[in-house]
Design an enzyme around this catalytic site. Structure first.
Site, PDB file in Angstrom:
ATOM      1  N   GLY A 122      -0.374  16.329  -5.757  1.00 10.60           N
ATOM      2  CA  GLY A 122      -1.275  15.280  -6.195  1.00 10.60           C
ATOM      3  C   GLY A 122      -1.911  14.645  -4.973  1.00 10.60           C
ATOM      4  O   GLY A 122      -1.232  14.388  -3.976  1.00 10.60           O
ATOM      5  N   ALA A 137      -0.724  11.755  -0.642  1.00 12.45           N
ATOM      6  CA  ALA A 137      -0.411  12.981  -1.374  1.00 12.45           C
ATOM      7  C   ALA A 137       1.070  13.026  -1.717  1.00 12.45           C
ATOM      8  O   ALA A 137       1.902  12.383  -1.061  1.00 12.45           O
ATOM      9  CB  ALA A 137      -0.793  14.211  -0.554  1.00 12.45           C
ATOM     10  N   ASP A 138       1.380  13.798  -2.738  1.00 15.19           N
ATOM     11  CA  ASP A 138       2.770  14.041  -3.122  1.00 15.19           C
ATOM     12  C   ASP A 138       2.864  15.457  -3.655  1.00 15.19           C
ATOM     13  O   ASP A 138       1.999  15.884  -4.427  1.00 15.19           O
ATOM     14  CB  ASP A 138       3.218  13.039  -4.186  1.00 15.19           C
ATOM     15  CG  ASP A 138       4.720  13.066  -4.380  1.00 15.19           C
ATOM     16  OD1 ASP A 138       5.431  12.427  -3.578  1.00 15.19           O
ATOM     17  OD2 ASP A 138       5.196  13.724  -5.327  1.00 15.19           O
ATOM     18  N   THR A 139       3.888  16.187  -3.226  1.00 18.14           N
ATOM     19  CA  THR A 139       4.038  17.590  -3.614  1.00 18.14           C
ATOM     20  C   THR A 139       5.352  17.806  -4.362  1.00 18.14           C
ATOM     21  O   THR A 139       6.380  17.227  -3.997  1.00 18.14           O
ATOM     22  CB  THR A 139       3.989  18.506  -2.381  1.00 18.14           C
ATOM     23  OG1 THR A 139       2.722  18.344  -1.723  1.00 18.14           O
ATOM     24  CG2 THR A 139       4.144  19.975  -2.764  1.00 18.14           C
ATOM     25  N   LYS A 191       0.875   5.647  -3.985  1.00 21.85           N
ATOM     26  CA  LYS A 191       1.044   5.611  -2.525  1.00 21.85           C
ATOM     27  C   LYS A 191      -0.225   5.106  -1.851  1.00 21.85           C
ATOM     28  O   LYS A 191      -0.170   4.275  -0.934  1.00 21.85           O
ATOM     29  CB  LYS A 191       1.393   7.005  -2.003  1.00 21.85           C
ATOM     30  CG  LYS A 191       2.805   7.468  -2.306  1.00 21.85           C
ATOM     31  CD  LYS A 191       3.040   8.875  -1.770  1.00 21.85           C
ATOM     32  CE  LYS A 191       4.451   9.347  -2.025  1.00 21.85           C
ATOM     33  NZ  LYS A 191       4.702  10.712  -1.484  1.00 21.85           N
TER      34      LYS A 191
END
Length: 210
Positions: free
Chosen positions: A106, A69-71, A49
């Site tokens: 992340g 970010a990625d959750t 991203k």
């Protein structure tokens, strides 16, 4: 700062920490690769991203910072995304009832050069363990009826009415909300090569908001 995310929760956490934000969502394929663990997935997606947004920029923000970010909510090797509908939300909550699951975020942060190239980068994954109370059918039905679970990974939001489902957490609370902001601010400070004490600055701004 450029935030490569549309999440209102991430935006709020960073605004509270004193950052001026420009929202530039990333458009990438978020499919999980064969054999990829949940933590590997969010780490990779955060980096992809960040790079997708960086490569499309026409300008660099004043502070030169970009964050993506990625959750993911997961249990065992199963990833729990956003529920498709109310029935799916109820199914997820029954599965989480009385169990401990994990929330992993992340994060990829970049310091950009004036020409938009990446001058420095850091990536990490933060994981928090969350244990739910044993939930009754009535509790699950009442919570789903609020509408809150329908746009949340794992079908709950710990910052809202979903806090009543949680018996305990081990780790960073803000990570469950959507971004481990304390760790991120320290990582951004390291990327800035000591030019600013971002933690102290965020504390001054947070105190002013209190």
């Amino acid at each position: 700062m450029i935030l490569a995310s549309q999440s209102p929760r991430r935006r709020e956490l960073l605004l509270d920490a004193g950052f001026e934000l420009e929202i530039v969502p990333a458009d990438i394929d978020e499919a999980r690769l064969d054999g990829e663990s949940p933590t590997e997935l969010v780490g990779r997606l955060a980096e992809e991203k960040a790079e997708a947004v960086r490569s499309g920029l026409t300008h660099v923000p004043a502070d030169g910072l970009l964050v993506a970010a990625d959750t993911i909510v997961w249990m065992g090797n199963e990833a729990l995304g956003k529920p498709a509908d109310t029935a799916d939300a109820e199914k997820m909550l029954h599965e989480l009832s009385g169990q401990t699951h994990h929330v992993s975020t992340g994060v990829c942060a970049m310091r950009l050069a004036r020409n938009g190239a990446c001058a420095a980068q850091t990536r990490f994954v933060e994981t928090t363990s969350v244990t739910f109370w044993e939930l009754t059918d009535a509790e699950i039905e009442a919570y789903v009826a609020t509408g809150e679970p329908l746009d949340k990974a794992g079908a709950y939001g710990i910052q809202g009415a979903g806090r009543l489902l949680v018996e305990k957490i081990e780790g960073d609370y803000s990570n469950v909300v959507g971004l481990p902001v304390a760790r991120l601010v320290r990582a951004l400070g390291a990327l800035s090569a000591g030019e600013k004490d971002l933690v102290a600055e965020a504390m001054r701004i947070g105190g002013a908001h209190a």
